[in-house]
Design a protein around this motif. Structure first.
Motif, PDB file in Angstrom:
ATOM      1  N   PRO A 192      -6.131   3.098   4.324  1.00 24.24           N
ATOM      2  CA  PRO A 192      -7.430   3.255   3.525  1.00 24.24           C
ATOM      3  C   PRO A 192      -7.700   4.737   3.546  1.00 24.24           C
ATOM      4  O   PRO A 192      -7.895   5.508   4.248  1.00 24.24           O
ATOM      5  CB  PRO A 192      -8.290   2.251   4.162  1.00 24.24           C
ATOM      6  N   GLY A 193      -8.161   5.299   2.300  1.00 24.16           N
ATOM      7  CA  GLY A 193      -8.634   6.791   2.052  1.00 24.16           C
ATOM      8  C   GLY A 193      -7.483   7.544   1.651  1.00 24.16           C
ATOM      9  O   GLY A 193      -7.997   8.507   0.951  1.00 24.16           O
ATOM     10  N   GLU A 229     -11.253   5.340  -3.157  1.00 22.06           N
ATOM     11  CA  GLU A 229     -11.482   5.980  -1.829  1.00 22.06           C
ATOM     12  C   GLU A 229     -10.552   7.187  -1.660  1.00 22.06           C
ATOM     13  O   GLU A 229     -10.572   7.771  -0.721  1.00 22.06           O
ATOM     14  CB  GLU A 229     -10.529   4.882  -0.995  1.00 22.06           C
ATOM     15  N   ARG A 286       0.883  -1.127   0.026  1.00 23.98           N
ATOM     16  CA  ARG A 286      -0.221  -0.009  -0.017  1.00 23.98           C
ATOM     17  C   ARG A 286       0.940   1.198  -0.144  1.00 23.98           C
ATOM     18  O   ARG A 286       1.876   1.245   0.629  1.00 23.98           O
ATOM     19  CB  ARG A 286      -1.124   0.119   1.311  1.00 23.98           C
ATOM     20  N   GLY A 290      -7.965   0.649  -5.397  1.00 25.20           N
ATOM     21  CA  GLY A 290      -8.276   1.567  -4.268  1.00 25.20           C
ATOM     22  C   GLY A 290      -8.620   3.216  -4.644  1.00 25.20           C
ATOM     23  O   GLY A 290      -8.633   3.905  -3.878  1.00 25.20           O
ATOM     24  N   SER A 299      -4.568   6.075  -0.010  1.00 26.56           N
ATOM     25  CA  SER A 299      -3.673   5.411  -0.512  1.00 26.56           C
ATOM     26  C   SER A 299      -4.215   4.343  -1.392  1.00 26.56           C
ATOM     27  O   SER A 299      -5.655   4.018  -1.549  1.00 26.56           O
ATOM     28  CB  SER A 299      -2.698   4.517   0.568  1.00 26.56           C
ATOM     29  N   THR A 300      -3.424   3.562  -2.385  1.00 27.53           N
ATOM     30  CA  THR A 300      -3.772   2.775  -3.193  1.00 27.53           C
ATOM     31  C   THR A 300      -3.155   1.289  -2.933  1.00 27.53           C
ATOM     32  O   THR A 300      -1.952   1.448  -2.323  1.00 27.53           O
ATOM     33  CB  THR A 300      -3.700   3.032  -4.732  1.00 27.53           C
ATOM     34  N   VAL A 301      -3.665   0.309  -3.372  1.00 26.52           N
ATOM     35  CA  VAL A 301      -2.815  -0.892  -3.009  1.00 26.52           C
ATOM     36  C   VAL A 301      -2.324  -1.620  -4.652  1.00 26.52           C
ATOM     37  O   VAL A 301      -2.946  -1.589  -5.465  1.00 26.52           O
ATOM     38  CB  VAL A 301      -3.609  -2.054  -2.551  1.00 26.52           C
TER      39      VAL A 301
END
Length: 143
Positions: free
Chosen positions: A86-87, A114, A75, A111, A89-91
């Motif tokens: 979460p919110g 988000e 992430r 992601g 960042s991306t994975v």
């Protein structure tokens, strides 16, 4: 909302162990992806990615899963100097598979939905991954 995932699959004329090293060893990552790299490729490991020429970063990274030399998932924060959660960042997931003559690498980034500006982040990373993965192929196939 339609998912804003990025999926890229490329074939590289190099063994999976060599591709894995280029994805996980800071000195090698810095030769194709950013130039200011810190990275601990172990589950729960952290790191940062930075790009001097773009005055970007450092972007913090948290390693979520490692199955050497097959799968790496981390992430990474969209904004500089914040922990990836979460919110914000991306994975990114890399899957490696042996093929005749080398390795098939599949990269998936998820992601974006988000994030504050999902479409802009997605569109920027589509172009970014196209360039960066091209640099990865060039780096590995020239060694």
């Amino acid at each position: 909302m339609v998912p804003l995932d990025i999926t890229r699959t490329i074939d590289i004329a190099a063994p999976a162990t060599k591709v894995w090293s280029a994805l996980t060893e800071p000195a090698l990552i810095a030769q194709w992806f950013g130039d200011r790299i810190e990275f601990d490729a172990s589950p729960g490991g952290t790191g940062t990615f930075g790009w001097t020429g773009h005055d970007a970063g450092p972007f913090r990274v948290l390693v979520e899963h490692v199955d050497e030399p097959k799968t790496l998932i981390y992430r990474w924060a969209r904004d500089a100097n914040v922990d990836p959660v979460p919110g914000n960042s991306t994975v990114v997931r890399f899957d490696l598979a042996e093929i005749d003559g080398g390795t098939r690498l599949t990269m998936v980034e998820t992601g974006f939905e988000e994030l504050v500006d999902p479409q802009s982040a997605h569109d920027g990373n589509v172009d970014g991954w196209r360039a960066e993965l091209g640099d990865l192929v060039e780096f590995l196939e020239s060694r």
